[in-house]
Design a protein around this motif. Structure first.
Motif, short mmCIF file in Angstrom:
data_model
loop_
_atom_site.label_atom_id
_atom_site.label_comp_id
_atom_site.label_asym_id
_atom_site.label_seq_id
_atom_site.Cartn_x
_atom_site.Cartn_y
_atom_site.Cartn_z
N GLY A 110 1.57 1.92 -0.55
CA GLY A 110 2.27 0.83 -1.21
C GLY A 110 3.75 0.88 -0.92
O GLY A 110 4.28 1.92 -0.54
N CYS A 111 4.42 -0.25 -1.06
CA CYS A 111 5.86 -0.32 -0.81
C CYS A 111 6.45 -1.51 -1.55
O CYS A 111 5.72 -2.35 -2.09
CB CYS A 111 6.15 -0.42 0.69
N GLU A 112 7.77 -1.58 -1.60
CA GLU A 112 8.50 -2.66 -2.26
C GLU A 112 9.34 -3.40 -1.24
O GLU A 112 10.00 -2.79 -0.40
CB GLU A 112 9.40 -2.10 -3.36
N ALA A 113 9.33 -4.73 -1.30
CA ALA A 113 10.18 -5.54 -0.44
C ALA A 113 11.26 -6.20 -1.29
O ALA A 113 10.96 -6.91 -2.25
CB ALA A 113 9.34 -6.61 0.26
N ASP A 114 12.51 -5.91 -0.97
CA ASP A 114 13.64 -6.54 -1.64
C ASP A 114 13.85 -7.89 -0.97
O ASP A 114 14.42 -7.98 0.12
CB ASP A 114 14.88 -5.65 -1.49
N THR A 115 13.36 -8.94 -1.60
CA THR A 115 13.32 -10.25 -0.95
C THR A 115 13.46 -11.39 -1.95
O THR A 115 13.19 -11.21 -3.15
CB THR A 115 12.00 -10.41 -0.18
N LYS A 116 13.85 -12.54 -1.44
CA LYS A 116 13.91 -13.75 -2.27
C LYS A 116 12.70 -14.64 -2.01
O LYS A 116 12.56 -15.69 -2.65
CB LYS A 116 15.20 -14.52 -1.97
N LYS A 117 11.85 -14.24 -1.08
CA LYS A 117 10.62 -15.00 -0.83
C LYS A 117 9.66 -14.83 -2.00
O LYS A 117 9.70 -13.81 -2.70
CB LYS A 117 9.95 -14.52 0.45
N ASN A 118 8.78 -15.81 -2.20
CA ASN A 118 7.75 -15.62 -3.22
C ASN A 118 6.44 -15.19 -2.57
O ASN A 118 6.29 -15.21 -1.34
CB ASN A 118 7.57 -16.89 -4.07
N VAL A 119 5.51 -14.77 -3.41
CA VAL A 119 4.25 -14.22 -2.92
C VAL A 119 3.49 -15.25 -2.08
O VAL A 119 2.93 -14.92 -1.02
CB VAL A 119 3.39 -13.74 -4.10
N LYS A 162 4.46 -10.14 -7.49
CA LYS A 162 5.87 -10.36 -7.82
C LYS A 162 6.41 -9.15 -8.60
O LYS A 162 5.74 -8.62 -9.48
CB LYS A 162 6.03 -11.62 -8.66
N SER A 163 7.62 -8.71 -8.26
CA SER A 163 8.24 -7.57 -8.93
C SER A 163 9.71 -7.88 -9.18
O SER A 163 10.25 -8.84 -8.61
CB SER A 163 8.11 -6.31 -8.07
N PRO A 164 10.38 -7.10 -10.02
CA PRO A 164 11.81 -7.34 -10.29
C PRO A 164 12.66 -7.35 -9.02
O PRO A 164 13.64 -8.09 -8.93
CB PRO A 164 12.19 -6.17 -11.21
N ARG A 165 12.31 -6.53 -8.03
CA ARG A 165 13.07 -6.47 -6.79
C ARG A 165 12.68 -7.54 -5.79
O ARG A 165 13.45 -7.90 -4.90
CB ARG A 165 12.89 -5.10 -6.13
N GLY A 166 11.47 -8.03 -5.90
CA GLY A 166 10.98 -9.02 -4.94
C GLY A 166 9.47 -9.07 -4.94
O GLY A 166 8.85 -9.76 -5.74
N ILE A 167 8.84 -8.26 -4.05
CA ILE A 167 7.40 -8.24 -3.93
C ILE A 167 6.90 -6.81 -3.75
O ILE A 167 7.44 -6.06 -2.93
CB ILE A 167 6.92 -9.09 -2.72
N THR A 168 5.90 -6.45 -4.56
CA THR A 168 5.21 -5.17 -4.37
C THR A 168 4.02 -5.40 -3.44
O THR A 168 3.25 -6.34 -3.63
CB THR A 168 4.71 -4.63 -5.72
N ILE A 169 3.90 -4.53 -2.44
CA ILE A 169 2.83 -4.63 -1.46
C ILE A 169 2.04 -3.32 -1.48
O ILE A 169 2.62 -2.25 -1.29
CB ILE A 169 3.39 -4.86 -0.05
N LYS A 170 0.74 -3.40 -1.74
CA LYS A 170 -0.04 -2.16 -1.77
C LYS A 170 -1.50 -2.40 -1.42
O LYS A 170 -2.04 -3.50 -1.61
CB LYS A 170 0.06 -1.48 -3.14
N VAL A 171 -2.12 -1.36 -0.90
CA VAL A 171 -3.54 -1.41 -0.55
C VAL A 171 -4.36 -1.30 -1.83
O VAL A 171 -4.14 -0.41 -2.65
CB VAL A 171 -3.91 -0.28 0.41
N ASP A 172 -5.30 -2.23 -2.02
CA ASP A 172 -6.19 -2.18 -3.16
C ASP A 172 -7.15 -1.01 -2.99
O ASP A 172 -7.80 -0.87 -1.96
CB ASP A 172 -6.97 -3.50 -3.25
N SER A 173 -7.25 -0.16 -4.01
CA SER A 173 -8.07 1.05 -3.91
C SER A 173 -9.56 0.78 -4.08
O SER A 173 -10.38 1.66 -3.82
CB SER A 173 -7.63 2.07 -4.96
N VAL A 174 -9.95 -0.43 -4.52
CA VAL A 174 -11.36 -0.75 -4.68
C VAL A 174 -12.06 -0.63 -3.32
O VAL A 174 -11.62 -1.20 -2.33
CB VAL A 174 -11.54 -2.17 -5.25
N GLY A 175 -13.13 0.11 -3.28
CA GLY A 175 -13.84 0.33 -2.03
C GLY A 175 -13.38 1.58 -1.30
O GLY A 175 -13.96 1.98 -0.30
N HIS A 176 -12.30 2.20 -1.80
CA HIS A 176 -11.79 3.46 -1.25
C HIS A 176 -11.58 3.40 0.27
O HIS A 176 -12.15 4.19 1.02
CB HIS A 176 -12.75 4.62 -1.58
N PRO A 177 -10.76 2.47 0.75
CA PRO A 177 -10.51 2.43 2.20
C PRO A 177 -9.76 3.67 2.65
O PRO A 177 -8.95 4.23 1.90
CB PRO A 177 -9.65 1.17 2.37
#
Length: 310
Positions: free
Chosen positions: A213-222, A277-292
């Motif tokens: 997972g990571c955070e993007a400091d951005t003004k774009k929306n999801v 959506k997060s306070p900094r911009g957008i949180t991006i992370k791999v969904d753990s469902v299915g245990h990839p």
């Protein structure tokens, strides 16, 4: 009866290789590739209480059936993994950690375009060289004579291995469902046992740890990021894997699920990446469902989403 299949199916991917001794203390590690209904796994586990028996199965249905069988039998020394053995054996097992590896009546992939899936290719003997300890063995049971002969030739060409004489209609301690079927039809079966004589010589690269997972400091929306990613594809940094973003499932402008397909050395995964959506911009992370599993292509897909979000 409620089946908690995660007690048997191992999906660990944060720290690889898997700490198999931490899961079940054992003196020997036995592996079956393509365990089907799990009957041979059950036989191995009951006859080898000092061993941990690990089954690898690409079919999700068979993995679930095998897990139920193991739990119903009350076996503590069996663990299963769902996925492509070519990836899982290389990344989830320490080098030279298995004493014996079994394949019972695998598909021989007779068509030329499927030849790379056979155990007769050099990459498979290389995988067995990585996995099997000196003095250990690989055992193949098949009803296809040419397949058994090609496998013997392929292993004999590998410096670490020596194939024993091919056995026709061998007396095996356990006869699987498919073997019973072939025998009832009057068909011959063959067994090939290949011994590993020398230690592994290749240098083993340590698995790199990285966050899912990571955070993007951005003004774009999801929604903007999701629409831009849809249909995008690319490769891992070293060119060893491929990724593609398929469908986007939006929940307004604040959340989205992106379906991603990745392929690493023939190991294909389907999983989701969350955009939130997060306070900094957008949180991006791999969904753990299915245990990839963490692979170079997964990491590249995650980084592509981060770059797009910025």
């Amino acid at each position: 009866m409620f089946w908690n299949l995660n007690k048997v199916i191992v999906a660990q991917n944060e720290k690889l290789p898997v700490d198999w001794k931490g899961i079940f203390p054992h003196e020997r590690l036995l592996v079956e590739i393509g365990f089907g209904n799990g009957e041979f796994l059950e036989f191995l586990a009951k006859g080898s209480p000092d061993a941990l028996v690990v089954g690898i199965e690409v079919s999700q249905l068979c993995a679930a059936k095998g897990a139920r069988r193991v739990m119903s039998a009350g076996l503590e020394n069996v663990r299963l993994m769902h996925g492509d053995a070519r990836f899982l054996l290389r990344h989830c097992f320490a080098p030279q950690s298995a004493q014996r590896v079994y394949m019972n009546f695998p598909c021989p992939w007779p068509k030329a375009r499927h030849a790379q899936r056979r155990v007769t290719v050099p990459s498979f003997s290389g995988l067995m060289d990585y996995l099997i300890a000196p003095g250990g063995a690989f055992e193949l049971a098949t009803d296809v004579e040419w397949y058994a002969k090609e496998a013997a030739e392929a292993f004999d060409a590998a410096p670490s291995f020596r194939a024993q004489a091919l056995e026709r209609n061998p007396e095996r301690p356990y006869i699987t469902k498919y073997e019973r079927k072939w025998k009832a039809m009057g068909k011959d079966t063959w067994r090939l046992v290949v011994r590993k004589e020398t230690a592994l010589k290749e240098e083993i690269k340590k698995e790199e740890s990285w966050p899912m997972g990571c955070e993007a400091d951005t003004k774009k929306n999801v929604k903007e990021v999701a629409e831009a990613l849809k249909g995008r594809e690319g490769a891992a940094a070293d060119g060893s894997g491929h990724w593609v973003y398929r469908d986007a499932f939006l929940s307004g402008e604040d959340a989205a699920l992106m379906l991603v397909i990745t392929a690493d050395e023939g190991f294909e995964q389907h999983f989701y990446i969350k955009l939130l959506k997060s306070p900094r911009g957008i949180t991006i992370k791999v969904d753990s469902v299915g245990h990839p599993f963490r692979t170079p292509a997964m990491r590249a897909a995650l980084m592509a989403a981060l770059i797009e979000a910025k």
